[in-house]
Design a protein around this motif. Sequence first.
Motif, PDB file in Angstrom:
ATOM      1  N   UNK A   1       0.790  -1.240   0.000  1.00  0.00           N
ATOM      2  CA  UNK A   1       0.000   0.000   0.000  1.00  0.00           C
ATOM      3  C   UNK A   1       0.823   1.291   0.000  1.00  0.00           C
ATOM      4  N   UNK A   2       2.052   1.274   0.490  1.00  0.00           N
ATOM      5  CA  UNK A   2       2.853   2.503   0.555  1.00  0.00           C
ATOM      6  C   UNK A   2       3.810   2.652  -0.620  1.00  0.00           C
ATOM      7  N   UNK A   3       3.514   2.030  -1.744  1.00  0.00           N
ATOM      8  CA  UNK A   3       4.393   2.044  -2.914  1.00  0.00           C
ATOM      9  C   UNK A   3       4.239   3.356  -3.681  1.00  0.00           C
ATOM     10  N   UNK A   4       5.372   3.897  -4.163  1.00  0.00           N
ATOM     11  CA  UNK A   4       5.366   5.097  -4.992  1.00  0.00           C
ATOM     12  C   UNK A   4       5.177   4.676  -6.451  1.00  0.00           C
ATOM     13  N   UNK A   5       4.067   5.070  -7.051  1.00  0.00           N
ATOM     14  CA  UNK A   5       3.733   4.660  -8.419  1.00  0.00           C
ATOM     15  C   UNK A   5       3.918   5.778  -9.434  1.00  0.00           C
ATOM     16  N   UNK A   6       4.630   6.838  -9.068  1.00  0.00           N
ATOM     17  CA  UNK A   6       4.789   7.963  -9.986  1.00  0.00           C
ATOM     18  C   UNK A   6       5.486   7.552 -11.284  1.00  0.00           C
ATOM     19  N   UNK A   7       6.483   6.688 -11.182  1.00  0.00           N
ATOM     20  CA  UNK A   7       7.210   6.264 -12.382  1.00  0.00           C
ATOM     21  C   UNK A   7       6.293   5.486 -13.339  1.00  0.00           C
ATOM     22  N   UNK A   8       5.432   4.642 -12.776  1.00  0.00           N
ATOM     23  CA  UNK A   8       4.475   3.908 -13.618  1.00  0.00           C
ATOM     24  C   UNK A   8       3.454   4.841 -14.250  1.00  0.00           C
ATOM     25  N   UNK A   9       3.015   5.834 -13.494  1.00  0.00           N
ATOM     26  CA  UNK A   9       2.047   6.789 -14.030  1.00  0.00           C
ATOM     27  C   UNK A   9       2.672   7.588 -15.164  1.00  0.00           C
ATOM     28  N   UNK A  10       3.934   7.946 -15.025  1.00  0.00           N
ATOM     29  CA  UNK A  10       4.616   8.670 -16.100  1.00  0.00           C
ATOM     30  C   UNK A  10       4.776   7.781 -17.332  1.00  0.00           C
ATOM     31  N   UNK A  11       5.133   6.530 -17.126  1.00  0.00           N
ATOM     32  CA  UNK A  11       5.374   5.630 -18.265  1.00  0.00           C
ATOM     33  C   UNK A  11       4.092   5.271 -18.997  1.00  0.00           C
ATOM     34  N   UNK A  12       3.034   4.907 -18.273  1.00  0.00           N
ATOM     35  CA  UNK A  12       1.815   4.422 -18.903  1.00  0.00           C
ATOM     36  C   UNK A  12       0.697   5.456 -18.960  1.00  0.00           C
ATOM     37  N   UNK A  13       0.771   6.477 -18.176  1.00  0.00           N
ATOM     38  CA  UNK A  13      -0.262   7.512 -18.200  1.00  0.00           C
ATOM     39  C   UNK A  13      -1.599   6.952 -17.748  1.00  0.00           C
ATOM     40  N   UNK A  14      -2.650   7.320 -18.463  1.00  0.00           N
ATOM     41  CA  UNK A  14      -3.986   6.875 -18.090  1.00  0.00           C
ATOM     42  C   UNK A  14      -4.245   5.429 -18.502  1.00  0.00           C
ATOM     43  N   UNK A  15      -3.330   4.817 -19.236  1.00  0.00           N
ATOM     44  CA  UNK A  15      -3.507   3.420 -19.643  1.00  0.00           C
ATOM     45  C   UNK A  15      -3.279   2.459 -18.483  1.00  0.00           C
ATOM     46  N   UNK A  16      -2.660   2.940 -17.405  1.00  0.00           N
ATOM     47  CA  UNK A  16      -2.472   2.108 -16.214  1.00  0.00           C
ATOM     48  C   UNK A  16      -3.647   2.353 -15.280  1.00  0.00           C
ATOM     49  N   UNK A  17      -4.438   1.329 -15.056  1.00  0.00           N
ATOM     50  CA  UNK A  17      -5.559   1.435 -14.136  1.00  0.00           C
ATOM     51  C   UNK A  17      -5.051   1.119 -12.737  1.00  0.00           C
ATOM     52  N   UNK A  18      -5.225   2.070 -11.814  1.00  0.00           N
ATOM     53  CA  UNK A  18      -4.680   1.926 -10.465  1.00  0.00           C
ATOM     54  C   UNK A  18      -5.836   1.916  -9.469  1.00  0.00           C
ATOM     55  N   UNK A  19      -5.824   0.901  -8.597  1.00  0.00           N
ATOM     56  CA  UNK A  19      -6.841   0.807  -7.551  1.00  0.00           C
ATOM     57  C   UNK A  19      -6.122   0.650  -6.215  1.00  0.00           C
ATOM     58  N   UNK A  20      -6.422   1.555  -5.315  1.00  0.00           N
ATOM     59  CA  UNK A  20      -5.797   1.529  -3.989  1.00  0.00           C
ATOM     60  C   UNK A  20      -6.798   0.984  -2.978  1.00  0.00           C
ATOM     61  N   UNK A  21      -6.355  -0.005  -2.232  1.00  0.00           N
ATOM     62  CA  UNK A  21      -7.153  -0.517  -1.117  1.00  0.00           C
ATOM     63  C   UNK A  21      -6.334  -0.351   0.162  1.00  0.00           C
ATOM     64  N   UNK A  22      -6.877  -0.781   1.290  1.00  0.00           N
ATOM     65  CA  UNK A  22      -6.155  -0.647   2.556  1.00  0.00           C
ATOM     66  C   UNK A  22      -4.963  -1.594   2.633  1.00  0.00           C
ATOM     67  N   UNK A  23      -5.057  -2.749   1.977  1.00  0.00           N
ATOM     68  CA  UNK A  23      -3.996  -3.746   2.110  1.00  0.00           C
ATOM     69  C   UNK A  23      -3.059  -3.810   0.914  1.00  0.00           C
ATOM     70  N   UNK A  24      -3.460  -3.238  -0.231  1.00  0.00           N
ATOM     71  CA  UNK A  24      -2.615  -3.350  -1.420  1.00  0.00           C
ATOM     72  C   UNK A  24      -2.980  -2.303  -2.464  1.00  0.00           C
ATOM     73  N   UNK A  25      -2.096  -2.168  -3.446  1.00  0.00           N
ATOM     74  CA  UNK A  25      -2.341  -1.314  -4.602  1.00  0.00           C
ATOM     75  C   UNK A  25      -2.303  -2.227  -5.824  1.00  0.00           C
ATOM     76  N   UNK A  26      -3.344  -2.134  -6.653  1.00  0.00           N
ATOM     77  CA  UNK A  26      -3.433  -2.979  -7.841  1.00  0.00           C
ATOM     78  C   UNK A  26      -3.277  -2.093  -9.071  1.00  0.00           C
ATOM     79  N   UNK A  27      -2.334  -2.477  -9.916  1.00  0.00           N
ATOM     80  CA  UNK A  27      -2.084  -1.752 -11.160  1.00  0.00           C
ATOM     81  C   UNK A  27      -2.352  -2.720 -12.310  1.00  0.00           C
ATOM     82  N   UNK A  28      -3.204  -2.292 -13.253  1.00  0.00           N
ATOM     83  CA  UNK A  28      -3.514  -3.126 -14.415  1.00  0.00           C
ATOM     84  C   UNK A  28      -3.152  -2.359 -15.679  1.00  0.00           C
ATOM     85  N   UNK A  29      -2.374  -3.010 -16.544  1.00  0.00           N
ATOM     86  CA  UNK A  29      -1.964  -2.403 -17.819  1.00  0.00           C
ATOM     87  C   UNK A  29      -2.435  -3.322 -18.934  1.00  0.00           C
TER      88      UNK A  29
END
Length: 143
Positions: free
Chosen positions: A101-129
């Motif tokens: 849950x405390x992962x920095x995803x800025x690099x992924x957001x820069x690389x994939x932009x809006x094509x990376x679907x990001x869902x944050x929950x209390x226990x984890x962060x899910x990224x789908x490309x």
Amino acid sequence: MIVAVKRNRKQKFIKLISLVVLIAMFGGYYYYMNKTFEEKQKQELQEKQALKIEEEKKEKAKKNLERAILSEVEKAVDLVGQEHIKHVKLIENKVVIVCEPDTNLDALIVRYGVMALIKRTLTEVIVAVDINFILKSKSNEKK
């Protein structure tokens, strides 16, 4: 009483000619069937070779696609940091990366932009490309 039977030489000649014609007919039929069988075998062999070449091309294309997807997943994992990754899965046509849950995803957001679907929950962060996006970006890089 002496009975003389006169044999006709024409009948022997006709029997001999009919026998020769019959043998020639069977020989011709055998030769014809042999030729057609050989042609059919050559055609089947060519079709098998064409199918084999086509399968090899498909297999090579599959391996190239697999390599492209794998290299892209490796880059995404390196951008996030391997120590923050819990799971990486391929679900249908998406690459799903499950992070802490405390992962920095800025690099992924820069690389994939809006094509990376990001869902944050209390226990984890899910990224789908989307895999199609990955393949399109790889094909654009090659051009």
